[in-house]
Design a protein around this motif. Structure first.
Motif, mmCIF file in Angstrom:
data_model
loop_
_atom_site.group_PDB
_atom_site.id
_atom_site.type_symbol
_atom_site.label_atom_id
_atom_site.label_comp_id
_atom_site.label_asym_id
_atom_site.label_seq_id
_atom_site.Cartn_x
_atom_site.Cartn_y
_atom_site.Cartn_z
ATOM 1 N N ALA A 216 0.947 -1.303 0.066
ATOM 2 C CA ALA A 216 -0.150 0.080 0.040
ATOM 3 C C ALA A 216 0.912 1.246 0.086
ATOM 4 O O ALA A 216 2.111 1.149 0.641
ATOM 5 N N GLY A 217 0.238 2.384 -0.621
ATOM 6 C CA GLY A 217 1.342 3.452 -0.809
ATOM 7 C C GLY A 217 0.524 4.581 -1.359
ATOM 8 O O GLY A 217 -0.697 4.617 -1.416
ATOM 9 N N VAL A 218 1.521 5.764 -1.590
ATOM 10 C CA VAL A 218 0.426 6.969 -2.244
ATOM 11 C C VAL A 218 1.199 7.499 -3.201
ATOM 12 O O VAL A 218 2.608 7.218 -3.475
ATOM 13 N N LEU A 219 0.415 7.949 -4.300
ATOM 14 C CA LEU A 219 0.985 8.300 -5.431
ATOM 15 C C LEU A 219 0.504 9.994 -5.643
ATOM 16 O O LEU A 219 -0.628 10.432 -5.198
ATOM 17 N N TRP A 220 1.363 10.640 -6.407
ATOM 18 C CA TRP A 220 0.906 12.004 -6.730
ATOM 19 C C TRP A 220 1.657 12.372 -8.058
ATOM 20 O O TRP A 220 2.746 11.563 -8.623
ATOM 21 N N ASN A 221 1.189 13.374 -8.854
ATOM 22 C CA ASN A 221 1.764 13.732 -9.936
ATOM 23 C C ASN A 221 3.086 14.589 -9.795
ATOM 24 O O ASN A 221 3.013 15.645 -9.395
ATOM 25 N N ARG A 222 4.277 14.067 -10.377
ATOM 26 C CA ARG A 222 5.450 14.686 -10.127
ATOM 27 C C ARG A 222 5.588 15.963 -10.659
ATOM 28 O O ARG A 222 6.188 16.800 -10.400
ATOM 29 N N VAL A 223 4.730 16.119 -12.140
ATOM 30 C CA VAL A 223 4.706 17.445 -12.776
ATOM 31 C C VAL A 223 4.170 18.405 -12.029
ATOM 32 O O VAL A 223 4.676 19.643 -12.016
ATOM 33 N N ARG A 224 2.965 18.332 -11.107
ATOM 34 C CA ARG A 224 2.308 19.374 -10.709
ATOM 35 C C ARG A 224 2.871 19.380 -9.150
ATOM 36 O O ARG A 224 2.835 20.558 -8.530
ATOM 37 N N GLY A 225 3.536 18.482 -8.328
ATOM 38 C CA GLY A 225 4.083 18.512 -7.270
ATOM 39 C C GLY A 225 2.929 18.393 -6.394
ATOM 40 O O GLY A 225 1.795 18.157 -6.540
ATOM 41 N N LEU A 226 3.332 18.921 -4.961
ATOM 42 C CA LEU A 226 2.341 18.821 -3.826
ATOM 43 C C LEU A 226 2.100 20.003 -3.287
ATOM 44 O O LEU A 226 3.076 20.647 -3.163
ATOM 45 N N THR A 227 1.042 20.131 -2.785
ATOM 46 C CA THR A 227 0.713 21.712 -2.089
ATOM 47 C C THR A 227 1.024 21.425 -0.731
ATOM 48 O O THR A 227 1.297 20.038 -0.242
ATOM 49 N N PRO A 228 1.253 22.443 0.082
ATOM 50 C CA PRO A 228 1.670 21.951 1.576
ATOM 51 C C PRO A 228 0.504 21.179 2.082
ATOM 52 O O PRO A 228 1.150 20.260 3.152
ATOM 53 N N SER A 229 -0.660 21.219 1.954
ATOM 54 C CA SER A 229 -1.713 20.470 2.570
ATOM 55 C C SER A 229 -1.580 18.884 2.160
ATOM 56 O O SER A 229 -1.644 18.110 2.981
ATOM 57 N N ALA A 230 -1.124 18.865 1.020
ATOM 58 C CA ALA A 230 -1.129 17.571 0.603
ATOM 59 C C ALA A 230 0.415 16.880 1.025
ATOM 60 O O ALA A 230 0.456 15.791 1.340
ATOM 61 N N ARG A 231 1.156 17.644 1.133
ATOM 62 C CA ARG A 231 2.492 17.280 1.998
ATOM 63 C C ARG A 231 2.216 16.852 3.371
ATOM 64 O O ARG A 231 2.816 15.863 3.744
ATOM 65 N N LEU A 232 1.487 17.693 3.876
ATOM 66 C CA LEU A 232 0.978 17.095 5.377
ATOM 67 C C LEU A 232 0.433 15.818 5.356
ATOM 68 O O LEU A 232 0.587 15.038 6.060
ATOM 69 N N MET A 233 -0.447 15.706 4.323
ATOM 70 C CA MET A 233 -1.174 14.318 4.375
ATOM 71 C C MET A 233 -0.497 13.235 4.164
ATOM 72 O O MET A 233 -0.644 12.214 4.860
ATOM 73 N N VAL A 234 0.741 13.270 3.212
ATOM 74 C CA VAL A 234 1.634 12.355 2.985
ATOM 75 C C VAL A 234 2.517 12.090 4.251
ATOM 76 O O VAL A 234 2.612 10.766 4.582
ATOM 77 N N SER A 235 2.859 13.073 5.002
ATOM 78 C CA SER A 235 3.449 12.920 6.030
ATOM 79 C C SER A 235 2.629 12.100 7.466
ATOM 80 O O SER A 235 2.927 11.106 8.051
ATOM 81 N N CYS A 236 1.498 12.441 7.349
ATOM 82 C CA CYS A 236 0.252 11.609 8.293
ATOM 83 C C CYS A 236 0.240 10.166 7.935
ATOM 84 O O CYS A 236 0.222 9.315 8.652
ATOM 85 N N LEU A 237 0.326 9.964 6.507
ATOM 86 C CA LEU A 237 -0.053 8.544 6.014
ATOM 87 C C LEU A 237 1.252 8.052 6.341
ATOM 88 O O LEU A 237 1.309 6.725 7.056
ATOM 89 N N GLU A 238 2.398 8.375 6.338
ATOM 90 C CA GLU A 238 3.693 7.735 6.626
ATOM 91 C C GLU A 238 3.811 7.315 8.168
ATOM 92 O O GLU A 238 4.175 6.243 8.586
ATOM 93 N N GLU A 239 3.262 8.231 9.045
ATOM 94 C CA GLU A 239 3.397 8.071 10.319
ATOM 95 C C GLU A 239 2.247 6.979 10.945
ATOM 96 O O GLU A 239 2.673 6.109 11.643
ATOM 97 N N THR A 240 1.031 7.114 10.064
ATOM 98 C CA THR A 240 0.160 6.095 10.419
ATOM 99 C C THR A 240 0.604 4.876 9.893
ATOM 100 O O THR A 240 0.510 3.525 10.556
ATOM 101 N N ALA A 241 1.260 4.518 8.833
ATOM 102 C CA ALA A 241 1.942 3.294 8.520
ATOM 103 C C ALA A 241 2.886 2.944 9.235
ATOM 104 O O ALA A 241 2.871 1.542 9.558
ATOM 105 N N GLY A 242 3.927 3.558 9.987
ATOM 106 C CA GLY A 242 4.632 3.202 10.984
ATOM 107 C C GLY A 242 3.695 2.408 12.279
ATOM 108 O O GLY A 242 4.443 1.544 12.609
ATOM 109 N N ARG A 243 3.044 3.312 12.676
ATOM 110 C CA ARG A 243 2.141 2.850 13.859
ATOM 111 C C ARG A 243 1.459 1.458 13.459
ATOM 112 O O ARG A 243 1.330 0.846 14.262
ATOM 113 N N LEU A 244 0.743 1.377 12.279
ATOM 114 C CA LEU A 244 0.262 0.052 12.091
ATOM 115 C C LEU A 244 1.284 -1.170 11.965
ATOM 116 O O LEU A 244 0.843 -2.246 12.319
ATOM 117 N N ALA A 245 2.476 -0.674 11.479
ATOM 118 C CA ALA A 245 3.531 -1.684 11.491
ATOM 119 C C ALA A 245 4.034 -2.216 12.574
ATOM 120 O O ALA A 245 4.260 -3.285 13.038
#
Length: 318
Positions: free
Chosen positions: A282-311
């Motif tokens: 399981a993972g996360v995808l985004w469009n590298r051409v458009r990049g990430l907004t600050p809110s999207a970057r925060l969401m990715v960070s929350c996904l990473e931390e959540t994945a660590g907790r589940l592991a």
């Protein structure tokens, strides 16, 4: 600077983009005039001015209406993308002016991301209550085009094969096995030992044909000589799978985190038969051409931390 460069960089306006998209949608000047609340001559004049400024014919006038030329197809495609970006900028500016901190548009592959995304959203709201989220469920085939066009910021779920990624950036989050599950009332749930042959009499809940799990699942079952009968239901909805397992003798395949979700009022039974690694993490995808907004970057960070907790809880591996 050529005439085309000058017009695109200096004179092309958002109203031109909206005109192109509207004409492409309706292919009829009268309908375009009606929805844009101007006269037919005004629409015709605006299109003629645009074509003259570009030095290109964008639409062919036919008995069937206005049909885009190859030049028109190209510019319309980019016009849609640019309007999407403008709309996103508008939404972010409105959010900032109202005290919110941004908005994230997420596509979710429901059969593989429900637990991960749900907990990550909870973490996001703890850290940034003003960041708002829109979540749309769908398949890889429906969500990736939306991600490419900029209608989505992120897609969360089982990562697709690498050869389908193109301009998408990916981040692996959670390696979780796929398991065979039943309801607790299922006859096989009361068996202490089990063989693959014991699965033969029972109906199935399967991922639909064309989904990323269907083909590898069929190959794995064939390797164990388990036939898939004509008695089955196809769905990607975890909610439908859970509900039907509670009232039937079906067997289903489910990601380990979803199968062992402790928040569910009716737990499932995991059959003691091991499947090979059928899917990517399981993972996360985004469009590298458009990049990430600050809110999207925060969401990715929350996904990473959540994945660590589940592991850490044994519900997958990083």
């Amino acid at each position: 600077m050529s005439e085309l460069d000058w017009y695109l960089q200096i004179n092309l306006k958002a109203r031109h983009l909206r005109l192109l998209v509207t004409i492409d949608t309706y292919r009829n000047l009268s309908q375009v005039a009606e929805v844009t609340h101007v006269t037919v001559p005004a629409v015709s004049k605006s299109l003629a001015e645009l074509e003259r400024g570009l030095g290109l014919t964008l639409f062919s006038r036919t008995a069937q209406g206005l049909i885009p030329t190859p030049y028109g197809d190209c510019l319309i495609r980019h016009a849609r993308s640019m309007l999407t970006i403008l709309h996103q900028a508008r939404d972010e500016l409105k959010a900032l002016s109202s005290g919110a901190e941004g908005k994230v548009h997420i596509g979710m592959l429901p059969a593989s991301a429900s637990v991960l995304l749900t907990q990550a959203l909870s973490l996001l709201k703890q850290r940034s209550p003003g960041t708002n989220v829109t979540v749309i469920e769908g398949t890889t085939g429906s969500l990736l085009p939306e991600l490419w066009q900029g209608h989505l910021d992120l897609v969360v779920g089982r990562l697709p094969p690498p050869d389908t990624l193109g301009s998408f950036e990916e981040k692996e989050l959670l390696e979780e096995p796929v398991t065979l599950v039943t309801g607790r009332q299922h006859p096989l749930a009361r068996r202490k030992t089990l063989t693959w042959a014991d699965l033969h009499p029972y109906p199935w809940i399967l991922p639909p044909v064309g989904s990323i799990l269907r083909d590898p699942l069929e190959r794995a079952l064939e390797a164990h000589e388990v036939p898939l009968t004509n008695n089955y239901i196809e769905t990607l909805s975890v909610h439908v799978v859970r509900a039907h397992l509670q009232v039937s003798d079906c067997i289903a395949v489910m990601a380990d985190t979803a199968a062992n979700d402790a928040t569910q009022p009716q737990p499932l039974h995991t059959l003691p038969l091991s499947l090979p690694r059928l899917l990517r993490p399981a993972g996360v995808l985004w469009n590298r051409v458009r990049g990430l907004t600050p809110s999207a970057r925060l969401m990715v960070s929350c996904l990473e931390e959540t994945a660590g907790r589940l592991a850490e809880k044994g519900q997958g591996k990083r």
